[in-house]
Enzyme design. Structure first.
Site: not given
Ligand code: NAP
Length: 472
Positions: A129, A183, A186-187, A190
Site C-alpha cells: 500500500s 491488505k 486495509h482497503n 480505506e
Molecule cells: P496494473 O495496471 O494493474 O498492471 C499493469 C501491469 O500488468 C503491466 O505491466 C501489464 O503489462 C501487466 N499485465 C497485465 N496483464 C498481464 C498478463 N496477462 N501477463 C503479463 N503481464 C500482464 O498496474 P499497477 O497499478 O502497477 O498495479 C499492479 C498490481 O498492484 C495490481 O494488482 C494492483 O491492484 C496492485 N496495486 C496497485 C496500486 C496502485 O496505486 N496503482 C496500489 C497497490 C496495489 P503490459 O504493459 O504488457 O500491459
C-alpha cells in the site's frame, strides 16, 4: 557480469516505482514486462544510469538473476498472475521465490502457495500500500506465506519499506494468503474513511454552503489533531484546494460523481459477512459507491422523488456544527478501523493466521493509504491488552465514544431532516448504539422465526432450546 539481486515483472505504476526503490537501497535489479516497448522506455527513461537491466523474455530474465532468485510480480490480479507463474515456472530452480505484490484475492494466494511449494519454489502473497509515491519512497508491505520464504526477503523488504519511529513498515503477517487478506481489509477500511470524509464535505457544502477553500480549512485543522491527522485527510485538503487548469474553478466540482472500485472493498464485505463480522460503516461505503455509479437513474429520480426537508438548514450554520461534525468523523473513522480489526481477528481464528494486531497497526503507521496518528493509539490498545474483544472497549477509544456520541447523533439526525445522505455516518451511529445496548429486539426476530419455521429459541431464564405453537 555479476547477476542481479532482485527481479521485477510488470512495469505498471507500482512496479516501476518499487524497482527504483529496491535499486536505490542497493539491490541491483532486472525487469521484465510483457510489452517490451515499456521495458525499453523505462530503461531509457527513469532507470537510465541506474543498476537496472532489462530482459526481453522470461528465460533471459531468470538467467540474469542471482540464486536463490527473488522475483516480485506487479501485474494485474487474477488470471495474469496465473499466466505469469505458468510462463516462468519452467525456468525456475529449487528454492527460487516468487512474490505477488498485487491486490490478489487471498484464496487465490492460498492455492498458489500450496501449488508452488509442491514444486519446491517459495511463494509470498504480499499486499503493498502507498500508491505510486509510496512504492518509490517506501510503502507499507504485508507479506504472507511460509515463514522461511519470508526470511529470504526480510532484509530487502525492510530496506524498501517506509520507516516509522519504531521500525520499518513491514512484518511477517502469517501463513498462506494472510498477507493479501490483511491488505484487502486495509482497503476496506480505506473505502470507509474515503466515504466518511466525502460525507463531511457534502454536509459542509450543501448544509452550510461552504466553499471548497472553507471546507479545506477544516480539513487542515483536522490534520493537526491527534484523532484525525492522517494521509487521507491531508490529501483531501489538497484535492479541495486544487484548481481546474481549464478555467481555474475548483477541480473537484468538475469531477463526475461516480466512484469506481476494483474488488477489494467487495471482498472485505463478503469476507466479513462469511466470518460473521458486523461491518456496517465499511459496507455503507461500498453501497455508496454502487449507488453513485447509477448516475442516470439518480438524475431521473431527482425529478420524481421529493426531498422531505423542512427547509431549515440553521443547524449547519451554527457555530457548533463543525464541532459536532468533528465528533461524527472521528467516531466513524474509529469504527472503520474497529470493524476492519474485527474481520482480521475472526479470520485469524478461522484460517489459523495467528495475526498480531499490534504489529499490523505498527506497519500501517507509515507508507500506506490509511496511515494516521490513530494507529499509534490502536497499536497501544493491543499492546496493553492482546485479547481486547473490540477496539471500542479500549479505555482511550471508549472515552472518545462517550464524549462524541451526542455530536454524531446531532449530525445524523439533522442530515436526515435536511435530506442529505450520510450512509457511513448514520451506519456508524446505528453500529455504536447497537454495540452499546445489551438488550436488542432480536428476541422478536427469534419469536417470528420460531412461529413460521419452528427454528426454536433460547430463553433468558433457562438453558436449552424451546419451541412454542404460536398460532392456534
Ligand atoms: P496494473 O495496471 O494493474 O498492471 C499493469 C501491469 O500488468 C503491466 O505491466 C501489464 O503489462 C501487466 N499485465 C497485465 N496483464 C498481464 C498478463 N496477462 N501477463 C503479463 N503481464 C500482464 O498496474 P499497477 O497499478 O502497477 O498495479 C499492479 C498490481 O498492484 C495490481 O494488482 C494492483 O491492484 C496492485 N496495486 C496497485 C496500486 C496502485 O496505486 N496503482 C496500489 C497497490 C496495489 P503490459 O504493459 O504488457 O500491459
Amino acid at each position: 557480469m555479476s547477476k542481479a539481486h532482485f527481479g521485477l515483472i510488470g512495469l505498471g505504476v507500482m512496479g516501476e516505482n518499487l524497482v527504483l526503490n529496491a535499486e536505490r537501497n542497493g539491490f541491483s535489479s532486472v525487469v521484465y514486462n510483457r510489452t517490451f516497448a515499456k521495458t525499453e522506455e523505462f530503461l531509457n527513461g527513469r532507470a537510465k544510469g541506474k543498476n537496472i537491466e532489462g530482459a526481453i523474455d522470461l528465460k533471459e530474465f531468470v538467467e540474469k538473476l542471482d540464486r536463490p532468485r527473488r522475483i516480485l510480480m506487479m501485474v494485474k490480479a487474477g488470471n495474469p498472475i496465473d499466466a505469469v507463474i505458468k510462463q516462468i515456472s519452467p525456468y525456475l530452480e529449487q528454492g527460487d521465490l516468487l512474490i505477488d505484490g498485487g491486490n490478489s484475492l487471498y484464496s487465490d494466494t492460498e492455492r498458489r502457495v500450496s501449488e508452488l511449494e509442491k514444486q519446491s519454489f517459495g511463494y509470498i502473497g504480499m499486499g503493498v500500500s502507498g500508491g505510486a509515491k509510496g512504492a518509490y519512497e517506501g510503502p507499507s508491505m504485508m507479506p504472507g506465506g511460509t515463514r522461511s520464504s519470508y526470511d529470504q526477503i526480510e532484509s530487502l523488504l525492510q530496506k524498501m519499506a517506509a520507516q516509522v519511529d519504531d521500525g520499518p513498515c513491514v512484518t511477517y503477517i502469517g501463513p498462506g494468503g494472510s498477507g493479501h487478506f490483511v491488505k484487502t481489509v486495509h482497503n476496506g477500511i480505506e473505502y470507509g474513511i474515503e466515504q466518511i470524509l466525502s460525507e463531511a464535505y457534502d454536509l459542509m457544502k450543501r448544509g452550510s454552503g461552504d466553499s471548497c477553500k472553507e471546507i479545506a480549512e477544516l480539513f487542515a485543522y483536522w490534520n493537526s489533531t491527534e484523532e484525525l491527522s492522517s494521509y487521507l485527510v491531508e490529501i483531501t485538503q489538497q484535492c479541495l484546494l486544487t484548481k481546474d487548469p481549464l478555467d481555474n474553478t475548483d477541480l473537484v466540482e468538475n469531477i463526475m460523481d461516480k466512484a469506481g472500485q476494483k474488488g477489494t472493498g467487495l471482498w472485505t464485505v463478503v469476507s466479513a459477512l462469511k466470518l460473521g463480522a458486523a461491518v456496517p460503516t465499511i459496507y455503507a461505503s461500498l453501497n455508496a459507491r454502487v449507488l453513485s455509479s447509477m448516475k442516470s437513474n439518480r438524475i431521473r429520480a431527482e425529478k420524481i422523488l421529493s426531498n422531505p426537508k423542512d427547509g431549515n438548514l440553521e443547524f449547519f450554520k451554527d457555530s457548533q456544527f463543525r464541532e459536532y461534525l468533528t465528533d461524527a468523523v472521528v467516531l466513524s473513522t474509529i469504527s472503520s478501523y474497529a470493524q476492519g480489526i474485527d474481520i482480521l481477528q475472526l479470520a485469524s481464528k478461522e484460517h489459523n493466521y495467528d495475526l498480531n494486531m499490534q504489529s499490523i497497526a505498527q506497519i500501517w503507521k507509515g507508507g500506506c493509504i490509511i496511515r494516521s496518528t490513530l494507529l499509534k493509539r490502536i497499536q497501544e490498545a493491543y499492546n496493553n491488552n492482546g485479547s481486547l474483544i473490540s477496539l471500542l472497549l479500549d479505555p482511550w477509544f471508549s472515552a472518545q465514544i462517550n464524549r462524541r456520541l451526542k455530536g454524531l447523533s446531532l449530525i445524523v439526525s439533522n442530515a436526515a431532516l435536511a435530506g442529505i445522505p450520510v450512509p457511513c455516518l448514520s451506519s456508524t451511529l446505528d453500529y455504536l448504539n447497537s454495540y452499546r445496548t445489551s438488550r436488542l429486539p432480536q428476541n422478536l426476530v427469534q419469536a417470528m422465526r420460531d412461529c413460521f419455521g419452528s427454528h426454536g429459541y433460547e430463553r433468558l431464564d433457562k438453558e436449552g432450546s424451546f419451541h412454542t405453537d404460536w398460532i392456534d
